[in-house]
Enzyme design. Structure first.
Site, PDB file in Angstrom:
ATOM      1  N   LYS A 283       0.818  -1.215   0.000  1.00 46.91           N
ATOM      2  CA  LYS A 283       0.000   0.000   0.000  1.00 46.91           C
ATOM      3  C   LYS A 283       0.857   1.273   0.000  1.00 46.91           C
ATOM      4  O   LYS A 283       2.055   1.231   0.285  1.00 46.91           O
ATOM      5  CB  LYS A 283      -0.933  -0.029   1.221  1.00 46.91           C
ATOM      6  CG  LYS A 283      -1.906  -1.206   1.214  1.00 46.91           C
ATOM      7  CD  LYS A 283      -2.911  -1.085   2.343  1.00 46.91           C
ATOM      8  CE  LYS A 283      -3.875  -2.251   2.347  1.00 46.91           C
ATOM      9  NZ  LYS A 283      -4.945  -2.096   3.345  1.00 46.91           N
TER      10      LYS A 283
ATOM     11  N   TYR B  26     -12.587  -2.315  -3.430  1.00 48.22           N
ATOM     12  CA  TYR B  26     -13.035  -2.418  -2.035  1.00 48.22           C
ATOM     13  C   TYR B  26     -14.568  -2.350  -1.906  1.00 48.22           C
ATOM     14  O   TYR B  26     -15.066  -2.033  -0.824  1.00 48.22           O
ATOM     15  CB  TYR B  26     -12.381  -1.325  -1.195  1.00 48.22           C
ATOM     16  CG  TYR B  26     -10.946  -1.666  -0.781  1.00 48.22           C
ATOM     17  CD1 TYR B  26     -10.678  -2.761   0.031  1.00 48.22           C
ATOM     18  CD2 TYR B  26      -9.867  -0.888  -1.180  1.00 48.22           C
ATOM     19  CE1 TYR B  26      -9.393  -3.079   0.433  1.00 48.22           C
ATOM     20  CE2 TYR B  26      -8.562  -1.197  -0.785  1.00 48.22           C
ATOM     21  CZ  TYR B  26      -8.346  -2.294   0.018  1.00 48.22           C
ATOM     22  OH  TYR B  26      -7.070  -2.619   0.430  1.00 48.22           O
TER      23      TYR B  26
ATOM     24  N   PHE C 132     -15.453   3.485   7.148  1.00 54.06           N
ATOM     25  CA  PHE C 132     -14.094   3.849   6.718  1.00 54.06           C
ATOM     26  C   PHE C 132     -13.899   3.782   5.201  1.00 54.06           C
ATOM     27  O   PHE C 132     -12.805   4.056   4.708  1.00 54.06           O
ATOM     28  CB  PHE C 132     -13.054   2.957   7.424  1.00 54.06           C
ATOM     29  CG  PHE C 132     -13.219   1.466   7.208  1.00 54.06           C
ATOM     30  CD1 PHE C 132     -12.771   0.866   6.044  1.00 54.06           C
ATOM     31  CD2 PHE C 132     -13.818   0.669   8.184  1.00 54.06           C
ATOM     32  CE1 PHE C 132     -12.907  -0.504   5.835  1.00 54.06           C
ATOM     33  CE2 PHE C 132     -13.967  -0.710   7.979  1.00 54.06           C
ATOM     34  CZ  PHE C 132     -13.509  -1.290   6.813  1.00 54.06           C
TER      35      PHE C 132
ATOM     36  N   ARG D 106      -1.621 -14.313   4.562  1.00 51.53           N
ATOM     37  CA  ARG D 106      -2.261 -13.599   5.676  1.00 51.53           C
ATOM     38  C   ARG D 106      -1.481 -13.773   6.977  1.00 51.53           C
ATOM     39  O   ARG D 106      -1.418 -12.857   7.800  1.00 51.53           O
ATOM     40  CB  ARG D 106      -3.719 -14.051   5.816  1.00 51.53           C
ATOM     41  CG  ARG D 106      -4.550 -13.577   4.620  1.00 51.53           C
ATOM     42  CD  ARG D 106      -5.984 -14.028   4.687  1.00 51.53           C
ATOM     43  NE  ARG D 106      -6.742 -13.384   5.747  1.00 51.53           N
ATOM     44  CZ  ARG D 106      -7.244 -12.157   5.662  1.00 51.53           C
ATOM     45  NH1 ARG D 106      -7.047 -11.423   4.587  1.00 51.53           N
ATOM     46  NH2 ARG D 106      -7.939 -11.653   6.659  1.00 51.53           N
TER      47      ARG D 106
ATOM     48  N   THR E 173      -5.163  -7.459  10.603  1.00 52.39           N
ATOM     49  CA  THR E 173      -5.520  -6.186   9.948  1.00 52.39           C
ATOM     50  C   THR E 173      -5.144  -5.008  10.823  1.00 52.39           C
ATOM     51  O   THR E 173      -4.547  -4.031  10.359  1.00 52.39           O
ATOM     52  CB  THR E 173      -7.045  -6.148   9.654  1.00 52.39           C
ATOM     53  OG1 THR E 173      -7.375  -7.283   8.867  1.00 52.39           O
ATOM     54  CG2 THR E 173      -7.441  -4.880   8.925  1.00 52.39           C
TER      55      THR E 173
ATOM     56  N   ARG F 211       2.797  -6.352   9.138  1.00 53.01           N
ATOM     57  CA  ARG F 211       2.031  -5.241   9.722  1.00 53.01           C
ATOM     58  C   ARG F 211       2.590  -4.821  11.078  1.00 53.01           C
ATOM     59  O   ARG F 211       2.578  -3.636  11.414  1.00 53.01           O
ATOM     60  CB  ARG F 211       0.549  -5.614   9.804  1.00 53.01           C
ATOM     61  CG  ARG F 211      -0.106  -5.544   8.417  1.00 53.01           C
ATOM     62  CD  ARG F 211      -1.471  -6.138   8.430  1.00 53.01           C
ATOM     63  NE  ARG F 211      -2.212  -5.894   7.192  1.00 53.01           N
ATOM     64  CZ  ARG F 211      -3.244  -6.614   6.803  1.00 53.01           C
ATOM     65  NH1 ARG F 211      -3.660  -7.623   7.542  1.00 53.01           N
ATOM     66  NH2 ARG F 211      -3.869  -6.334   5.679  1.00 53.01           N
TER      67      ARG F 211
ATOM     68  N   ASN G  86      -2.058   0.066   6.869  1.00 52.06           N
ATOM     69  CA  ASN G  86      -1.543  -1.208   7.383  1.00 52.06           C
ATOM     70  C   ASN G  86      -0.617  -1.936   6.406  1.00 52.06           C
ATOM     71  O   ASN G  86      -0.502  -3.152   6.421  1.00 52.06           O
ATOM     72  CB  ASN G  86      -2.701  -2.096   7.866  1.00 52.06           C
ATOM     73  CG  ASN G  86      -3.649  -2.482   6.752  1.00 52.06           C
ATOM     74  OD1 ASN G  86      -3.525  -2.001   5.631  1.00 52.06           O
ATOM     75  ND2 ASN G  86      -4.599  -3.353   7.043  1.00 52.06           N
TER      76      ASN G  86
ATOM     77  N   HIS H 268      -2.202  -5.474   1.673  1.00 55.63           N
ATOM     78  CA  HIS H 268      -3.496  -6.149   1.565  1.00 55.63           C
ATOM     79  C   HIS H 268      -3.232  -7.587   1.144  1.00 55.63           C
ATOM     80  O   HIS H 268      -2.264  -7.846   0.422  1.00 55.63           O
ATOM     81  CB  HIS H 268      -4.371  -5.470   0.494  1.00 55.63           C
ATOM     82  CG  HIS H 268      -5.558  -6.295   0.087  1.00 55.63           C
ATOM     83  ND1 HIS H 268      -6.721  -6.319   0.817  1.00 55.63           N
ATOM     84  CD2 HIS H 268      -5.734  -7.171  -0.947  1.00 55.63           C
ATOM     85  CE1 HIS H 268      -7.571  -7.167   0.251  1.00 55.63           C
ATOM     86  NE2 HIS H 268      -6.999  -7.691  -0.828  1.00 55.63           N
TER      87      HIS H 268
ATOM     88  N   GLU I 283      -9.579 -11.316  -7.227  1.00 55.39           N
ATOM     89  CA  GLU I 283      -8.657 -10.179  -7.062  1.00 55.39           C
ATOM     90  C   GLU I 283      -7.447 -10.282  -7.991  1.00 55.39           C
ATOM     91  O   GLU I 283      -6.992  -9.265  -8.520  1.00 55.39           O
ATOM     92  CB  GLU I 283      -8.233 -10.068  -5.591  1.00 55.39           C
ATOM     93  CG  GLU I 283      -9.402  -9.675  -4.700  1.00 55.39           C
ATOM     94  CD  GLU I 283      -9.016  -9.461  -3.235  1.00 55.39           C
ATOM     95  OE1 GLU I 283      -7.841  -9.667  -2.878  1.00 55.39           O
ATOM     96  OE2 GLU I 283      -9.905  -9.073  -2.463  1.00 55.39           O
TER      97      GLU I 283
END
Ligand code: CMP
Length: 139
Positions: A9, A49, A57, A85, A91, A102, A112, A115, A126
């Site tokens: 990100k 998203y 948010f 993950r 998250t 993270r 964070n 993704h 995705e």
């Protein structure tokens, strides 16, 4: 073998830790089979998203994700969705375990760093959201 999607990100790109994040994936058994740096448009971020569109948010998230370039990745490996993950951590970085991306690079629940797809079904959606078949190099 599974494939999953990850996005480095804008906050992590700004921190100049792309290489460190890629190394975490590689060192933990995932292969980078596609990569693309791009600046998301508002339209594309909103679409990506969409599942969060009712969340309070959502608009802030879209603003953040379009605030700078991102690096989009397809990762391959055994149990790649789950493994990605685990490598990323929770998250909310406050809940992330030691040694996760993270824990080390996130600065808020929104900013964070990365993704990762949350299921095999979503991973397929995705990966194809960002990559054509001829841009993916399984090996
Ligand atoms: P990601 O895994 O990309 O999925 C949705 C994103 O929304 C998440 O990472 C965070 O960047 C953001 N997010 C999730 N929960 C919150 C929250 N409670 N407040 C702000 N942003 C959030």
């Amino acid at each position: 073998m599974q494939q999953t999607l990850s996005i480095i990100k804008p906050d992590a790109i700004e921190k100049n830790v792309i290489g460190k994040i890629l190394a975490r994936f590689e060192e933990n058994g995932l292969k980078i089979i596609a990569a693309k740096m791009l600046h998301l448009t508002e339209e594309k971020a909103k679409k990506f998203y969409m599942v969060h569109k009712e969340k309070p948010f959502y608009m802030d998230l879209v603003k953040f994700m379009t605030s700078g370039p991102v690096l989009v990745l397809a990762l391959q490996g055994k149990e790649a969705v789950k493994k990605c993950r685990e490598i990323m951590g929770a998250t909310n970085f406050k809940d992330a375990k030691e040694g996760t991306i993270r824990k080390d690079f996130a600065s808020s629940i929104e900013r964070n760093a990365v993704h990762g797809s949350d299921s095999l079904e979503n991973a397929k959606i995705e990966v194809s959201f960002f990559f054509n078949n001829n841009e993916i190099f399984p090996r």
